[in-house]
Design a protein around this motif. Structure first.
Motif, PDB file in Angstrom:
ATOM      1  N   ILE A  31       1.095  -1.133  -0.234  1.00  0.00           N
ATOM      2  CA  ILE A  31       0.068   0.099   0.031  1.00  0.00           C
ATOM      3  C   ILE A  31       0.889   1.259   0.144  1.00  0.00           C
ATOM      4  N   ASP A 126      -3.147   0.660  -3.689  1.00  0.00           N
ATOM      5  CA  ASP A 126      -2.511  -0.646  -3.222  1.00  0.00           C
ATOM      6  C   ASP A 126      -2.097  -1.131  -4.723  1.00  0.00           C
ATOM      7  N   LEU A 131      -7.538   2.123  -3.965  1.00  0.00           N
ATOM      8  CA  LEU A 131      -8.074   1.170  -2.951  1.00  0.00           C
ATOM      9  C   LEU A 131      -9.544   1.856  -2.805  1.00  0.00           C
TER      10      LEU A 131
END
Length: 641
Positions: A31, A126, A131
């Motif tokens: 991430i 991510d 995300l």
């Protein structure tokens, strides 16, 4: 138990097929997060962007440190650093492995930060992309796609913001600076609609309490006192240990130790290296639930020095559990393997505890000018500095410094003694629970499909079966009638032209007269009512004309493909008295008046040889011909296309 073992073996085989070691995490999952401040442009214009970002970093940690201290990360620890590329900002990168809960805890932290600091905007990415947009995909506008979503989705003032779709003539890609400028200018207008906000809030429901519960599972383990103190002071070392289990072979560990200088090779973490005044102790070791589940699934052997018969029982414990003894030995073996291999990324774990006595940035007057008196003296600011300082230091040197830290000796191990492990009922998930979860998720997808289904499709679903059968029968009859007609050289355009002429000619609705016989019937557009004799003559004439046309085409193609070779080959064949298709020709005439004779037996062997030479497998066409009895078993007709 036998079924569970077989299932785990299947998972291990899948991991090996994917190129992963048994029990290893997926290192590719990560991430990235970025934190932007509205005052950066002004500080950059003054030439003070570095002290500005340093002061912002200290304030960010003062706001988030409480949650950061309580949470245990599955793989990498939370790190926030200065990034001066393009638009200066604070940035972080975490490998999360299989721990998807880590990325949502990062989202929670950034949401809290933007709520407390209205001048802050954040992006979260991510390995799959945006995300937040992926999580809210069922509620996102239809125009959103991976090609135009970059730099359009932001966190600001604790809410999800989505910038408008690209305008007419505007490029779908949006730059970072342009996206930030539009976000700040739009204000509340860019706030995403309620359903998207609800999707994110549902995913973060119960945070941070829920995330902290998932990151805390305590199990008893027996290990040397120094190792116990180190794990209690730095629980994030568990992630480093799990990254090095299973351990390399004993011979490899011995080779790594021989290559080290004396002050590094002398360190051993097994019970045989304990002095007379040293002993083992039983403590409660903290794991995340995912870490513990992975550790339980591992089936690995530790080096002989960590074997059960060589592991000392702690004093004061009459009968330590076999599980605690084995777990302590496995953790120490993994930690020693990490030390010998010297993994560079593990240094960041040790930086969380090495807080300096004073803040080194205080020497910069521009930095002091931007800091409040409380933050200048706060331990939060020193922690903000330490967490990103000198991350390139070698792990072995940093580990030795932490291992021999005199401050660890003051730690009271009795306060961490436990007489039982945390419950493990969460490890067992029934099939009914899984089915129920799948049904809930499937209902969400069905509801989404129902909303997005076109109205015409919805109407079709309401049609009675009898009406549908009648409609299909009528359509079949119409197609059968159309197939009875002959095609035209002029193609469909000619049919359309004749149809258009018929619609404006006599007998049409727009016309005012009927045909010569006074009939009100429409014209025969498809030509199905022509005189049979005239039709046969026309077809014969058309066939001759087409044959001449294709013959001329053959001659032109032969001239282009073979050139002078065609003339030389023809003269040689005439002199030799040969007739038929020349083998040297690249072009085969298929529209001559005479039929082209082929030796099917010879062609079968030629095709079989070609397939064998090029290692071709039977395709769908050859298999179908074989079923019809038309293929000679060569199995490569479709591969020749």
């Amino acid at each position: 138990m036998e079924e569970d073992f077989d299932a785990s073996q299947g998972a291990d085989l899948l991991s090996l097929a994917l190129g992963r070691q048994p029990g290893a995490s997926d290192l590719d999952d990560f991430i990235d997060f970025e934190v932007y401040f509205d005052g950066t442009a002004h500080a950059e214009a003054e030439g003070q962007v570095v002290p500005f970002l340093q002061a912002q970093l200290c304030e960010v940690f003062s706001l988030l440190l409480k949650d950061l201290d309580q949470y245990l990360w599955h793989r990498d620890r939370f790190i926030l650093e200065l990034c001066l590329e393009e638009e200066p900002h604070l940035a972080g990168h975490l490998r999360i492995g299989d721990g998807t809960e880590d990325e949502w805890f990062v989202v929670h932290l950034l949401q809290q930060l933007t709520f407390l600091r209205p001048d802050v905007a954040c992006r979260v990415l991510d390995a799959d992309g945006e995300l937040l947009l992926i999580e809210a995909a069922l509620a996102a506008p239809r125009w959103v796609s991976p090609s135009n979503a970059e730099n359009r989705c932001w966190l600001r003032k604790g809410l999800l913001h989505l910038l408008p779709r690209p305008g007419a003539g505007e490029a779908p890609e949006l730059g970072r600076k342009e996206g930030l400028a539009r976000l700040r200018k739009a204000g509340e207008e860019s706030v995403a609609r309620g359903k998207m906000q609800k999707a994110i809030q549902q995913r973060l429901e119960g945070y941070p309490k829920r995330a902290l519960e998932l990151s805390r599972h305590v199990v008893r383990a027996v290990m040397p006192k120094k190792v116990a103190r180190l794990l209690l002071a730095l629980p994030q070392l568990i992630s480093v240990i799990l990254d090095h289990l299973p351990t390399p072979p004993s011979r490899e560990l011995l080779r790594l130790r021989r290559d080290l200088p004396d002050h590094q090779s002398a360190l051993h973490l097994d019970c045989e290296a304990l002095g007379e005044d040293e002993d083992t102790v039983q403590i409660g070791v903290r794991f995340t639930r995912l870490q513990y589940a992975r550790l339980v699934s591992l089936r690995c052997q530790v080096p002989q020095r960590f074997a059960r018969k060589r592991w000392k029982s702690p004093k004061g414990v009459k009968e330590p559990s076999e599980k605690a003894m084995q777990l302590g030995a496995m953790l120490c073996a993994g930690l020693e393997a990490a030390y010998l291999q010297g993994t560079q990324s593990a240094t960041a774990v040790l930086r969380w505890r090495e807080v300096p006595d004073s803040l080194p940035w205080l020497s910069d007057p521009d930095f002091r000018k931007r800091m409040s008196p409380e933050l200048l003296q706060s331990a939060h600011s020193r922690r903000a500095y330490a967490q990103q300082d000198n991350l390139g230091e070698h792990f072995r040197e940093a580990f030795l410094r932490a291992y021999h830290d005199p401050a660890l000796e003051a730690m009271n191990l009795e306060a961490h003694w436990r007489d039982r492990d945390d419950p493990e009922d969460w490890l067992q998930v029934s099939q009914e629970d899984l089915d129920q979860e799948m049904k809930v998720r499937q209902a969400e997808f069905d509801h989404f499909d129902q909303k997005r289904r076109p109205r015409s499709a919805a109407k079709e679903e309401k049609v009675a079966p009898e009406e549908l059968q009648q409609e299909v029968a009528a359509m079949g009859s119409k197609i059968a009638d159309l197939l009875k007609g002959s095609s035209s050289l002029d193609g469909m355009e000619a049919e359309k032209a004749r149809g258009a002429a018929a619609s404006t000619g006599p007998g049409s609705e727009s016309g005012s007269e009927t045909d010569s016989e006074g009939s009100a019937e429409g014209l025969d557009v498809l030509g199905m009512e022509e005189d049979p004799e005239e039709a046969s003559d026309d077809e014969a004439e058309e066939g001759e004309r087409m044959k001449d046309y294709f013959s001329e085409l053959d001659d032109q193609l032969e001239t282009i493909l073979d050139g002078e070779l065609a003339a030389e080959s023809a003269e040689a064949d005439t002199a030799a008295g040969k007739t038929g298709m020349p083998l040297s020709s690249r072009h085969v005439k298929v529209h001559d008046s005479d039929a082209l004779e082929l030796d099917m037996h010879a062609m079968e062997h030629v095709l079989a040889s070609f397939c064998s030479e090029h290692q071709l497998e039977p395709g769908p066409a050859s298999l179908l011909l074989g079923e019809l009895g038309l293929a000679g078993g060569s199995g490569c007709l479709d591969d020749m296309d």
